[in-house]
Design a protein around this motif. Structure first.
Motif, PDB file in Angstrom:
ATOM      1  N   HIS A   1       0.838  -1.207   0.000  1.00 51.90           N
ATOM      2  CA  HIS A   1       0.000   0.000   0.000  1.00 51.90           C
ATOM      3  C   HIS A   1       0.873   1.257   0.000  1.00 51.90           C
ATOM      4  N   VAL A   2       1.909   1.268   0.804  1.00 49.06           N
ATOM      5  CA  VAL A   2       2.812   2.424   0.874  1.00 49.06           C
ATOM      6  C   VAL A   2       3.536   2.603  -0.461  1.00 49.06           C
ATOM      7  N   VAL A   3       3.975   1.515  -1.067  1.00 47.54           N
ATOM      8  CA  VAL A   3       4.648   1.604  -2.373  1.00 47.54           C
ATOM      9  C   VAL A   3       3.700   2.209  -3.396  1.00 47.54           C
ATOM     10  N   ARG A   4       2.448   1.745  -3.438  1.00 51.97           N
ATOM     11  CA  ARG A   4       1.479   2.297  -4.389  1.00 51.97           C
ATOM     12  C   ARG A   4       1.239   3.787  -4.143  1.00 51.97           C
ATOM     13  N   ARG A   5       1.193   4.191  -2.878  1.00 58.07           N
ATOM     14  CA  ARG A   5       1.006   5.607  -2.559  1.00 58.07           C
ATOM     15  C   ARG A   5       2.196   6.433  -3.055  1.00 58.07           C
ATOM     16  N   LEU A   6       3.397   5.914  -2.853  1.00 57.53           N
ATOM     17  CA  LEU A   6       4.590   6.616  -3.345  1.00 57.53           C
ATOM     18  C   LEU A   6       4.546   6.758  -4.867  1.00 57.53           C
ATOM     19  N   LEU A   7       4.043   5.739  -5.543  1.00 55.53           N
ATOM     20  CA  LEU A   7       3.949   5.776  -7.002  1.00 55.53           C
ATOM     21  C   LEU A   7       2.861   6.740  -7.470  1.00 55.53           C
ATOM     22  N   THR A   8       1.699   6.698  -6.859  1.00 52.18           N
ATOM     23  CA  THR A   8       0.601   7.561  -7.317  1.00 52.18           C
ATOM     24  C   THR A   8       0.852   9.030  -7.008  1.00 52.18           C
ATOM     25  N   THR A   9       1.660   9.316  -5.995  1.00 53.32           N
ATOM     26  CA  THR A   9       2.001  10.709  -5.672  1.00 53.32           C
ATOM     27  C   THR A   9       3.280  11.149  -6.380  1.00 53.32           C
TER      28      THR A   9
ATOM     29  N   GLU B   1       6.214  10.361  -5.833  1.00 48.85           N
ATOM     30  CA  GLU B   1       7.383  10.446  -4.971  1.00 48.85           C
ATOM     31  C   GLU B   1       8.420   9.407  -5.409  1.00 48.85           C
ATOM     32  N   LEU B   2       7.925   8.280  -5.897  1.00 48.08           N
ATOM     33  CA  LEU B   2       8.752   7.220  -6.472  1.00 48.08           C
ATOM     34  C   LEU B   2       8.333   7.082  -7.927  1.00 48.08           C
ATOM     35  N   GLU B   3       9.302   7.104  -8.832  1.00 48.10           N
ATOM     36  CA  GLU B   3       8.986   6.986 -10.258  1.00 48.10           C
ATOM     37  C   GLU B   3       8.688   5.541 -10.612  1.00 48.10           C
ATOM     38  N   GLY B   4       7.698   5.384 -11.464  1.00 55.75           N
ATOM     39  CA  GLY B   4       7.326   4.060 -11.933  1.00 55.75           C
ATOM     40  C   GLY B   4       6.515   4.170 -13.204  1.00 55.75           C
TER      41      GLY B   4
ATOM     42  N   SER C   1      17.601   5.838  -6.965  1.00 58.40           N
ATOM     43  CA  SER C   1      17.537   7.306  -6.905  1.00 58.40           C
ATOM     44  C   SER C   1      16.623   7.771  -5.777  1.00 58.40           C
ATOM     45  N   TYR C   2      15.480   7.124  -5.628  1.00 58.21           N
ATOM     46  CA  TYR C   2      14.541   7.462  -4.552  1.00 58.21           C
ATOM     47  C   TYR C   2      15.208   7.300  -3.189  1.00 58.21           C
ATOM     48  N   LEU C   3      15.893   6.184  -2.994  1.00 56.57           N
ATOM     49  CA  LEU C   3      16.551   5.933  -1.708  1.00 56.57           C
ATOM     50  C   LEU C   3      17.636   6.965  -1.433  1.00 56.57           C
ATOM     51  N   GLU C   4      18.396   7.325  -2.458  1.00 58.80           N
ATOM     52  CA  GLU C   4      19.444   8.328  -2.281  1.00 58.80           C
ATOM     53  C   GLU C   4      18.844   9.690  -1.919  1.00 58.80           C
ATOM     54  N   GLN C   5      17.750  10.064  -2.572  1.00 60.38           N
ATOM     55  CA  GLN C   5      17.085  11.336  -2.260  1.00 60.38           C
ATOM     56  C   GLN C   5      16.564  11.331  -0.839  1.00 60.38           C
ATOM     57  N   ARG C   6      15.956  10.240  -0.432  1.00 59.17           N
ATOM     58  CA  ARG C   6      15.431  10.144   0.935  1.00 59.17           C
ATOM     59  C   ARG C   6      16.572  10.210   1.944  1.00 59.17           C
ATOM     60  N   SER C   7      17.678   9.581   1.626  1.00 60.15           N
ATOM     61  CA  SER C   7      18.829   9.595   2.517  1.00 60.15           C
ATOM     62  C   SER C   7      19.363  11.014   2.656  1.00 60.15           C
ATOM     63  N   ASN C   8      19.434  11.753   1.559  1.00 60.88           N
ATOM     64  CA  ASN C   8      19.903  13.137   1.594  1.00 60.88           C
ATOM     65  C   ASN C   8      18.966  14.020   2.395  1.00 60.88           C
TER      66      ASN C   8
END
Length: 76
Positions: free
Chosen positions: A34-42, A44-47, A63-70
């Protein structure tokens, strides 16, 4: 610092396929589908949506993980 994060995340995803399903992303990140789908629909995560299913490229997840880490480092 960025290179260290990149290496750590690349190691985490080293066995992941080049194109991942929602379930595979959720498993890799230890979060719910559910969280992955939310990240995709918003966006926040490209897909890419293929029919009714989402696909995430391993490079986009990295790339998403690196951005979140930063962001986490910048917030400190």
């Amino acid at each position: 610092m960025a290179a260290l994060a990149h290496d750590r995340f690349a190691a985490l995803l080293s066995d992941a396929p080049a194109s991942m399903t929602v379930r595979q992303v959720a498993t890799a990140l230890s979060i719910s589908e559910h969280v992955v789908r939310r990240l995709l629909t918003t966006s926040e995560l490209e897909g890419v949506k293929v029919g009714r299913e989402w696909r995430v490229l391993r490079t986009d997840l990295l790339s998403y993980l690196e951005q979140r880490s930063n962001r986490s480092v910048d917030a400190r």
